[in-house]
Scaffold this motif. Structure first.
Motif, short mmCIF file in Angstrom:
data_model
loop_
_atom_site.label_atom_id
_atom_site.label_comp_id
_atom_site.label_asym_id
_atom_site.label_seq_id
_atom_site.Cartn_x
_atom_site.Cartn_y
_atom_site.Cartn_z
N LEU A 48 0.80 -1.22 0.00
CA LEU A 48 0.00 0.00 0.00
C LEU A 48 0.83 1.26 0.00
O LEU A 48 0.43 2.28 -0.55
N SER A 49 2.00 1.20 0.63
CA SER A 49 2.81 2.41 0.77
C SER A 49 3.49 2.82 -0.53
O SER A 49 3.92 3.96 -0.68
N SER A 50 3.59 1.89 -1.48
CA SER A 50 4.24 2.22 -2.76
C SER A 50 3.36 1.93 -3.97
O SER A 50 3.62 2.44 -5.06
N THR B 288 -0.19 6.66 6.85
CA THR B 288 -0.95 7.77 6.27
C THR B 288 -1.07 7.63 4.76
O THR B 288 -2.17 7.58 4.21
N VAL B 289 0.07 7.55 4.08
CA VAL B 289 0.05 7.41 2.62
C VAL B 289 -0.70 6.14 2.22
O VAL B 289 -1.50 6.15 1.27
N ALA B 290 -0.48 5.05 2.94
CA ALA B 290 -1.15 3.79 2.62
C ALA B 290 -2.67 3.91 2.76
O ALA B 290 -3.43 3.39 1.94
N VAL B 291 -3.11 4.63 3.80
CA VAL B 291 -4.55 4.82 3.99
C VAL B 291 -5.13 5.69 2.87
O VAL B 291 -6.24 5.46 2.39
N ALA B 292 -4.36 6.69 2.46
CA ALA B 292 -4.80 7.54 1.34
C ALA B 292 -5.00 6.69 0.08
O ALA B 292 -5.95 6.91 -0.69
N VAL C 244 -5.82 3.49 -0.03
CA VAL C 244 -7.04 2.69 0.14
C VAL C 244 -8.28 3.54 -0.13
O VAL C 244 -9.19 3.14 -0.85
N CYS C 245 -8.32 4.73 0.47
CA CYS C 245 -9.49 5.60 0.30
C CYS C 245 -9.69 6.01 -1.15
O CYS C 245 -10.82 5.98 -1.67
N GLU C 246 -8.61 6.37 -1.82
CA GLU C 246 -8.73 6.80 -3.22
C GLU C 246 -9.16 5.64 -4.11
O GLU C 246 -10.00 5.81 -5.01
N ALA C 247 -8.61 4.45 -3.84
CA ALA C 247 -9.00 3.28 -4.64
C ALA C 247 -10.47 2.95 -4.45
O ALA C 247 -11.18 2.62 -5.41
N LEU C 248 -10.96 3.06 -3.22
CA LEU C 248 -12.37 2.77 -2.96
C LEU C 248 -13.28 3.82 -3.60
O LEU C 248 -14.37 3.50 -4.08
N ARG C 249 -12.83 5.06 -3.63
CA ARG C 249 -13.63 6.11 -4.28
C ARG C 249 -13.73 5.86 -5.79
O ARG C 249 -14.77 6.10 -6.40
N LEU D 134 -3.37 9.32 13.32
CA LEU D 134 -4.45 10.30 13.31
C LEU D 134 -4.67 10.85 11.91
O LEU D 134 -5.82 11.04 11.48
N ALA D 135 -3.59 11.09 11.18
CA ALA D 135 -3.72 11.58 9.80
C ALA D 135 -4.48 10.56 8.94
O ALA D 135 -5.33 10.93 8.12
N GLY D 136 -4.20 9.28 9.15
CA GLY D 136 -4.92 8.24 8.43
C GLY D 136 -6.40 8.24 8.79
O GLY D 136 -7.27 8.10 7.92
N THR D 137 -6.70 8.41 10.07
CA THR D 137 -8.10 8.47 10.51
C THR D 137 -8.83 9.63 9.87
O THR D 137 -9.96 9.50 9.38
N GLU D 138 -8.18 10.80 9.84
CA GLU D 138 -8.82 11.98 9.25
C GLU D 138 -9.07 11.79 7.76
O GLU D 138 -10.07 12.26 7.22
N LEU D 139 -8.17 11.09 7.08
CA LEU D 139 -8.39 10.79 5.66
C LEU D 139 -9.63 9.92 5.47
O LEU D 139 -10.42 10.14 4.56
#
Length: 319
Positions: A43-45, A82-86, A88-93, A136-141
Motif C-alpha cells: 500500500l505504501s508504494s 498515512t500514505v497507505a490509507v490515502a 485505500v481511500c482513493e482506490a475505494l472512491r 491520526l492523519a490516516g483516521t482523518e483521511l
C-alpha cells in the motif's frame, strides 16, 4: 459476504483473519506484502489505480485495513500509516464495488490524558509522538473520504503474538531471561504508566462486528480499565512462577519496591513514570467503550490475566 483483509499477517490482522474464517458467511481474500497473502500488494508504494482494478475484479462488500507500522522514523510511519490509507481511500472512491471500509486506528491518536479520566470518541486528539500523528492523519483521511467507513481506535492490544518490542513483550522476555539465568532481580523501567490493555482476540471480535454493522465515525476499542504496568508485571510473575525482586529503574527517590506484587504506598500510587512510554500518551490512558457497546453490541470478554498467561506461554517456549 466478500471481505478484503489488508495486513492479514500482522499482530492484529492474524486474529482478524481467524475470526472471519470462522464465519461461514464470509469469503475472505487477504492482501499484503508477505508471501502468504492471497495477493501481494504494498500500500505504501502501490498506486490507487492498481488497487482499484483489483477491487473491481474481486468486488468485496467490506475492506478491512489492519496494515500499518508501529515503529520507525517519522517518514516510515507516515508512509505506512498515512500514505497507505490515502491509497485505500482513493482506490475505494474510484472503484464501483461500493465496499464498506473498516480502518484500524489506535488510542495513541488521543495523546496524553488526565490521570483518572476516561477518553471518549469526542475528545480532541493531541498525539504525543510521530506514531500517533501518522495514525491520526490516516483516521482523518478516512473520515473525510465520504466513504461508508468506521475507524476502530484500538488502545493497547495484548495476548498471544504480542510483539517482543512492545512493553509487555519486553517485560515477558526480561522475565524469561532472568529465570533462565537464575537471576533473583529483574531491572525494568517505565512500570509506573497505566494503560488500557485489550486482548487481541477481543479486538478481532470488534472488527468482525464493525464489518457487519452500519456504524460510522470513530469507535474506541479497549477494556475500559487502566492497569499499571507494574501490576501487569505482578500478574506475569505469578503465572510464570517468578519469585524474584523487581527493581524499577525509574522509581522516584525514597521509594523501595522489594518484590513484584508488593503493596503500593500512597506516594508510589501517585508517582508519575519518569521514562516516556513509546506511544506518546504519558502516564495514563483509559478508554470510554460505551460507544462500542451501544453501536456494535461488543464488550471485552478476555481478562488481562489470560492475555498475560498467553504472552508468557510464548516467551517460555523460548527457554
Amino acid at each position: 459476504m466478500r471481505v478484503l483483509l489488508i495486513g492479514a499477517n500482522g499482530f492484529l490482522g492474524r486474529y482478524v483473519a481467524d475470526r472471519l474464517l470462522a464465519d461461514p458467511a464470509v469469503q475472505l481474500t487477504a492482501l499484503g506484502r508477505g508471501d502468504d497473502a492471497d495477493v501481494r500488494f504494498d500500500l505504501s508504494s502501490g498506486s490507487p489505480g492498481a488497487l482499484t482494478r483489483f477491487l473491481d475484479a474481486v468486488h468485496p462488500g467490506v475492506v478491512i485495513n489492519c496494515a500499518g507500522a508501529t515503529r520507525g522514523g517519522a517518514r516510515e510511519l507516515t508512509r505506512h500509516n498515512t500514505v497507505a490509507v490515502a491509497t485505500v481511500c482513493e482506490a475505494l472512491r474510484r472503484s464501483g464495488c461500493g465496499a464498506r471500509l473498516v480502518q484500524i486506528g489506535c488510542g495513541a491518536e488521543y495523546g496524553p490524558s488526565q490521570p483518572g479520566s476516561c477518553t471518549a470518541e469526542d475528545a480532541t486528539p493531541r498525539p504525543g509522538g510521530p506514531y500517533g500523528v501518522s495514525k491520526l492523519a490516516g483516521t482523518e483521511l478516512v473520515l473525510g473520504s465520504g466513504l461508508d467507513a468506521v475507524v476502530l481506535r484500538v488502545f493497547s492490544p495484548a495476548g498471544p503474538g504480542t510483539p517482543a518490542g512492545s512493553p509487555l513483550g519486553r517485560l515477558a522476555e526480561a522475565m524469561r531471561r532472568a529465570m533462565q539465568s537464575g537471576d533473583g532481580e529483574l531491572k525494568v523501567g517505565g512500570l509506573g504508566i497505566q494503560r488500557d490493555f485489550i486482548d487481541v482476540r477481543d479486538v478481532a471480535r470488534a472488527v468482525h462486528a464493525a464489518s457487519l454493522s452500519a456504524a460510522q465515525g470513530v469507535i474506541n476499542i479497549g477494556s475500559g480499565r487502566a492497569v499499571r504496568l507494574r501490576d501487569a508485571a505482578a500478574v506475569l510473575a505469578r503465572v510464570a512462577g517468578y519469585g524474584g525482586a523487581l527493581h524499577e529503574l525509574d522509581a522516584p527517590p525514597g521509594i523501595v519496591r522489594p518484590s513484584i506484587g508488593h503493596p503500593r504506598s500512597e506516594a508510589e500510587h501517585t508517582a508519575p513514570a519518569a521514562h516516556p512510554y513509546p506511544d506518546g500518551c504519558g502516564s495514563w490512558q483509559q478508554a470510554d467503550v460505551r460507544t462500542a457497546r451501544d453501536r456494535l453490541g461488543w464488550r471485552p470478554r478476555i481478562h488481562l490475566e489470560e492475555s498475560l498467561a498467553d504472552i508468557w506461554m510464548e516467551a517460555a517456549c523460548r527457554i
